[in-house]
Write an enzyme that holds these catalytic residues in place. Structure first.
Site, mmCIF file in Angstrom:
data_model
loop_
_atom_site.group_PDB
_atom_site.id
_atom_site.type_symbol
_atom_site.label_atom_id
_atom_site.label_comp_id
_atom_site.label_asym_id
_atom_site.label_seq_id
_atom_site.Cartn_x
_atom_site.Cartn_y
_atom_site.Cartn_z
ATOM 1 N N LYS A 162 0.867 -1.193 0.000
ATOM 2 C CA LYS A 162 0.000 0.000 0.000
ATOM 3 C C LYS A 162 0.899 1.237 0.000
ATOM 4 O O LYS A 162 1.756 1.380 0.867
ATOM 5 C CB LYS A 162 -0.882 0.022 1.255
ATOM 6 C CG LYS A 162 -2.145 -0.820 1.113
ATOM 7 C CD LYS A 162 -2.909 -0.828 2.413
ATOM 8 C CE LYS A 162 -3.652 0.455 2.670
ATOM 9 N NZ LYS A 162 -4.206 0.485 4.042
HETATM 10 C C1 E4P Z 1 -7.293 1.533 4.586
HETATM 11 O O1 E4P Z 1 -6.684 1.515 3.536
HETATM 12 C C2 E4P Z 1 -7.247 2.740 5.418
HETATM 13 O O2 E4P Z 1 -5.963 2.838 5.950
HETATM 14 C C3 E4P Z 1 -8.257 2.716 6.507
HETATM 15 O O3 E4P Z 1 -9.443 2.103 6.091
HETATM 16 C C4 E4P Z 1 -8.540 4.084 7.076
HETATM 17 O O4 E4P Z 1 -9.641 3.960 7.939
HETATM 18 P P1 E4P Z 1 -9.965 5.043 9.065
HETATM 19 O O5 E4P Z 1 -10.430 6.279 8.373
HETATM 20 O O6 E4P Z 1 -11.042 4.411 9.877
HETATM 21 O O7 E4P Z 1 -8.706 5.249 9.835
#
Ligand code: E4P
Length: 227
Positions: free
Chosen positions: A87
């Site tokens: 990622k």
């Molecule tokens: C996934 O790729 C993200 O890092 C994550 O879903 C962010 O979620 P949040 O807004 O609840 O921290």
């Protein structure tokens, strides 16, 4: 639409993989830090639980392209082989790294996506997935679902192969609306898996079935009657 788990909590991953059709696990530095444990053994354990048929998306902690690629290569050796995605947040360095990771045969998810154009540029860099953040957009009086629906439309219009892995959810309604956009996947925390299947009428229905059965067959079960 696929459902992934947005957590690094080992017991939650075990439970969800046992009961729900989990397509993979996503993490980010915040999620990993919450576990406050040895990083290497944590990701080994997660891979061990989910196996190689489920996806594992691990976020880079570097900001420069050359360092992101190095991390991706090492992580790919460690937990990759199949269904591993690095990622990478959408920055100029991130785009450069994404292209290089793809050239090295490593899966890429471009993350921290908040706009339609970020998603389109990520797809041009070869990203396998883009991860738009629904709830964080809703929190700033934007409309996360609308952004995802336009990303999906732009991808369709441009015959883009990049898939949408929508992220950052706080409720089931957001997931339902994202499903209507044709997004490929959502990543959600373990509590939301439980919320997805909860409805009080389901429990009323099960209670009624049990009572009606007991009226006639007492505590006997099907197996008692057909053996
Ligand atoms: C996934 O790729 C993200 O890092 C994550 O879903 C962010 O979620 P949040 O807004 O609840 O921290």
């Amino acid at each position: 639409m696929n459902f992934l788990l947005d957590t690094a909590h080992v017991d939650s991953i075990k439970r969800c993989c046992e009961f729900f059709p989990v397509a993979g696990v996503t993490t980010n530095p915040t999620i990993i830090s919450k576990e406050n444990t040895d990083f290497k053994s944590l990701i080994y354990t997660i891979r061990d639980i989910i196996g190689f048929d489920r996806m594992l998306h691990i976020q880079t902690t570097s900001t420069e392209a050359k360092d992101i690629v190095k991390e991706a290569v090492e992580l790919d050796k460690l937990v990759g082989r199949k269904n591993f995605f690095i990622k990478i947040p959408i920055t100029a360095e991130g785009l450069k790294a994404a292209k290089e990771c793809k050239e090295a045969g490593i899966g890429v998810t471009m993350t921290a996506i908040f706009t339609q154009t970020q998603a389109l540029i990520a797809s041009n860099a070869g990203a396998d997935y883009v991860a738009p953040y629904i709830n964080r957009l809703d929190n700033i009086v934007s409309d996360g679902v609308h952004v995802v629906s336009e990303i999906a439309e732009v991808f369709r219009m441009n015959n883009v192969n990049t898939k949408i892995l929508a992220a950052s959810f706080k409720n089931v309604e957001q997931i339902h609306k994202v499903a209507l956009t044709g997004a490929d996947s959502v990543t959600i925390n373990p509590d939301i898996f439980d919320m997805l299947i909860y409805h009080p009428l389901t429990y009323y229905a099960i209670d009624d079935f049990d009572k009606d059965w007991e009226t006639v067959y007492g505590d006997k079960k099907i197996l008692d009657l057909i053996k």
